[in-house]
Scaffold this motif. Structure first.
Motif, PDB file in Angstrom:
ATOM      1  N   MET A   1      26.424  70.308  56.908  1.00 24.44           N
ATOM      2  CA  MET A   1      26.847  69.644  58.139  1.00 24.44           C
ATOM      3  C   MET A   1      28.363  69.684  58.276  1.00 24.44           C
ATOM      4  SD  MET A   1      25.819  68.004  60.860  1.00 24.44           S
ATOM      5  CE  MET A   1      24.135  67.518  60.456  1.00 24.44           C
ATOM      6  N   ILE A   2      28.848  70.147  59.423  1.00 21.60           N
ATOM      7  CA  ILE A   2      30.288  70.186  59.692  1.00 21.60           C
ATOM      8  C   ILE A   2      30.684  68.876  60.371  1.00 21.60           C
ATOM      9  CG2 ILE A   2      32.147  71.369  60.912  1.00 21.60           C
ATOM     10  CD1 ILE A   2      30.397  73.899  60.852  1.00 21.60           C
ATOM     11  N   ARG A   3      31.602  68.158  59.741  1.00 25.91           N
ATOM     12  CA  ARG A   3      32.033  66.849  60.261  1.00 25.91           C
ATOM     13  C   ARG A   3      33.320  67.017  61.056  1.00 25.91           C
ATOM     14  NH1 ARG A   3      31.390  65.029  54.135  1.00 25.91           N
ATOM     15  NH2 ARG A   3      32.653  66.923  54.114  1.00 25.91           N
ATOM     16  N   VAL A   4      33.261  66.617  62.342  1.00 27.02           N
ATOM     17  CA  VAL A   4      34.373  66.849  63.264  1.00 27.02           C
ATOM     18  C   VAL A   4      34.951  65.526  63.737  1.00 27.02           C
ATOM     19  CG1 VAL A   4      35.075  67.901  65.445  1.00 27.02           C
ATOM     20  CG2 VAL A   4      33.322  69.008  64.037  1.00 27.02           C
ATOM     21  N   ALA A   5      36.286  65.459  63.790  1.00 27.08           N
ATOM     22  CA  ALA A   5      36.983  64.323  64.390  1.00 27.08           C
ATOM     23  C   ALA A   5      37.692  64.804  65.646  1.00 27.08           C
ATOM     24  CB  ALA A   5      37.985  63.731  63.406  1.00 27.08           C
ATOM     25  N   LEU A   6      37.706  63.983  66.678  1.00 32.21           N
ATOM     26  CA  LEU A   6      38.332  64.333  67.947  1.00 32.21           C
ATOM     27  C   LEU A   6      39.569  63.463  68.157  1.00 32.21           C
ATOM     28  CD1 LEU A   6      35.095  64.411  70.149  1.00 32.21           C
ATOM     29  CD2 LEU A   6      36.168  66.323  68.924  1.00 32.21           C
ATOM     30  N   ALA A   7      40.713  64.091  68.394  1.00 31.05           N
ATOM     31  CA  ALA A   7      41.956  63.364  68.611  1.00 31.05           C
ATOM     32  C   ALA A   7      42.548  63.773  69.954  1.00 31.05           C
ATOM     33  CB  ALA A   7      42.944  63.647  67.491  1.00 31.05           C
ATOM     34  N   ASP A   8      42.426  62.886  70.927  1.00 27.70           N
ATOM     35  CA  ASP A   8      42.943  63.150  72.276  1.00 27.70           C
ATOM     36  C   ASP A   8      43.096  61.809  72.974  1.00 27.70           C
ATOM     37  OD1 ASP A   8      42.985  63.907  75.198  1.00 27.70           O
ATOM     38  OD2 ASP A   8      42.743  65.900  74.340  1.00 27.70           O
ATOM     39  N   ASP A   9      44.159  61.632  73.732  1.00 31.84           N
ATOM     40  CA  ASP A   9      44.348  60.335  74.387  1.00 31.84           C
ATOM     41  C   ASP A   9      43.574  60.223  75.697  1.00 31.84           C
ATOM     42  OD1 ASP A   9      45.886  62.085  75.852  1.00 31.84           O
ATOM     43  OD2 ASP A   9      47.658  60.790  75.948  1.00 31.84           O
ATOM     44  N   GLN A  10      42.868  61.285  76.071  1.00 28.56           N
ATOM     45  CA  GLN A  10      42.045  61.232  77.285  1.00 28.56           C
ATOM     46  C   GLN A  10      40.574  61.041  76.906  1.00 28.56           C
ATOM     47  OE1 GLN A  10      42.835  64.245  80.297  1.00 28.56           O
ATOM     48  NE2 GLN A  10      44.809  64.714  79.341  1.00 28.56           N
ATOM     49  N   LEU A  11      40.034  59.935  77.325  1.00 26.28           N
ATOM     50  CA  LEU A  11      38.653  59.596  76.996  1.00 26.28           C
ATOM     51  C   LEU A  11      37.667  60.642  77.503  1.00 26.28           C
ATOM     52  CD1 LEU A  11      36.523  57.653  75.897  1.00 26.28           C
ATOM     53  CD2 LEU A  11      36.655  56.385  78.058  1.00 26.28           C
ATOM     54  N   LEU A  12      37.901  61.158  78.716  1.00 26.34           N
ATOM     55  CA  LEU A  12      36.973  62.133  79.284  1.00 26.34           C
ATOM     56  C   LEU A  12      36.962  63.434  78.475  1.00 26.34           C
ATOM     57  CD1 LEU A  12      37.455  61.781  83.153  1.00 26.34           C
ATOM     58  CD2 LEU A  12      35.470  61.121  81.775  1.00 26.34           C
ATOM     59  N   VAL A  13      38.113  63.832  77.967  1.00 25.94           N
ATOM     60  CA  VAL A  13      38.171  65.038  77.133  1.00 25.94           C
ATOM     61  C   VAL A  13      37.373  64.821  75.857  1.00 25.94           C
ATOM     62  CG1 VAL A  13      39.674  66.533  75.768  1.00 25.94           C
ATOM     63  CG2 VAL A  13      40.378  65.826  78.060  1.00 25.94           C
ATOM     64  N   ARG A  14      37.586  63.664  75.216  1.00 24.67           N
ATOM     65  CA  ARG A  14      36.848  63.378  73.981  1.00 24.67           C
ATOM     66  C   ARG A  14      35.358  63.312  74.248  1.00 24.67           C
ATOM     67  NH1 ARG A  14      40.458  59.027  73.518  1.00 24.67           N
ATOM     68  NH2 ARG A  14      38.700  57.567  73.360  1.00 24.67           N
ATOM     69  N   ALA A  15      34.981  62.699  75.351  1.00 22.49           N
ATOM     70  CA  ALA A  15      33.561  62.566  75.679  1.00 22.49           C
ATOM     71  C   ALA A  15      32.932  63.940  75.914  1.00 22.49           C
ATOM     72  CB  ALA A  15      33.388  61.685  76.914  1.00 22.49           C
ATOM     73  N   GLY A  16      33.653  64.818  76.599  1.00 14.23           N
ATOM     74  CA  GLY A  16      33.124  66.155  76.860  1.00 14.23           C
ATOM     75  C   GLY A  16      32.957  66.961  75.586  1.00 14.23           C
ATOM     76  N   PHE A  17      33.982  66.937  74.735  1.00  8.15           N
ATOM     77  CA  PHE A  17      33.894  67.650  73.460  1.00  8.15           C
ATOM     78  C   PHE A  17      32.778  67.079  72.596  1.00  8.15           C
ATOM     79  CE2 PHE A  17      38.596  69.225  73.169  1.00  8.15           C
ATOM     80  CZ  PHE A  17      38.328  70.120  74.190  1.00  8.15           C
ATOM     81  N   SER A  18      32.683  65.762  72.575  1.00  9.61           N
ATOM     82  CA  SER A  18      31.679  65.100  71.741  1.00  9.61           C
ATOM     83  C   SER A  18      30.265  65.476  72.166  1.00  9.61           C
ATOM     84  CB  SER A  18      31.861  63.588  71.802  1.00  9.61           C
ATOM     85  OG  SER A  18      30.908  62.937  70.992  1.00  9.61           O
TER      86      SER A  18
END
Length: 220
Positions: A1-18
């Motif tokens: 399993m590849i564990r990914v962390a998302l670092a961005d100050d825009q919630l919509l960007v994080r939500a889309g990537f997630s």
């Protein structure tokens, strides 16, 4: 399993990537952060393989956070992919030298984002095809002015030739075709060069190629 962390100050960007990454088998989003300080706390508190890192964030931007991650031996297994735009790529030299393993533009295709996560998690490095040449040429202006050819003293003539091609952005298969080698032999040469130069990954080999004067801006 590849564990990914998302670092961005825009919630919509994080939500889309997630949403995109969570739908992929073998990938898990283990945390999100909106500041540089928060992403450091995140990677130090739980296992993370890949960080998708924005540049512009408050309380320690993405370049600063990348430097902190790369400088911490306890985080040696954490690979950073900088998510950038053409307008910001003059700052990426700092991230390359700090230890970033990949670069993507924010409007990258979903398949390329997923590929980037898998490639970087495997220990390789990735430069977005749409960014590579321009990024490396601009990056070169951010590196030291005086070539440091002594860094290559441990390399054979063949290894210098391979490093030059790596510095020009060629893949192992392209290097093999250029030098009339098998892809496995090209890969072996790259691995040995990384070991001799104590390079973190392929991106760092590009930095060394520029810093040593083996490759010059303009790809000549």
């Amino acid at each position: 399993m590849i564990r990914v962390a998302l670092a961005d100050d825009q919630l919509l960007v994080r939500a889309g990537f997630s949403a995109l990454l969570q739908a992929e088998p073998g990938i898990e989003v283990v945390g999100e952060a909106s500041t540089g300080a928060d992403v450091l706390e995140l990677v130090r508190s739980r296992p993370v393989d890949v960080v998708l890192m924005d540049i512009r964030m408050p309380d320690g931007d993405g370049l600063w956070a990348t430097e902190q991650i790369a400088a911490d031996p306890a985080l040696a297994a954490v690979h950073v992919v900088i998510v950038t735009t053409f307008e910001l790529d003059e700052y990426v030299a700092r991230a390359v030298r700090a230890g970033a393993s990949g670069f993507l533009v924010k409007d990258t295709e979903p398949v390329d984002l997923i590929r980037a996560v898998r490639v970087v998690a495997s220990g390789d490095a990735l430069l977005s095809p749409g960014v590579t040449k321009r990024l490396l040429e601009r990056m070169a202006t951010g590196l030291r002015d005086a070539p440091d050819a002594e860094r290559l003293a441990a390399l054979t003539d063949r290894e210098r030739e391979v490093l030059r091609l790596v510095g020009q952005g060629l893949t192992n298969d392209e290097i093999a075709a250029e030098l009339v080698l098998s892809p496995l032999t090209a890969k072996t040469h790259v691995s040995r060069i990384m070991s001799k130069l104590h390079a973190r990954d392929r991106v760092h080999l590009v930095v060394v190629a520029y810093e040593s004067g083996l490759v010059a801006p303009g790809w000549q």
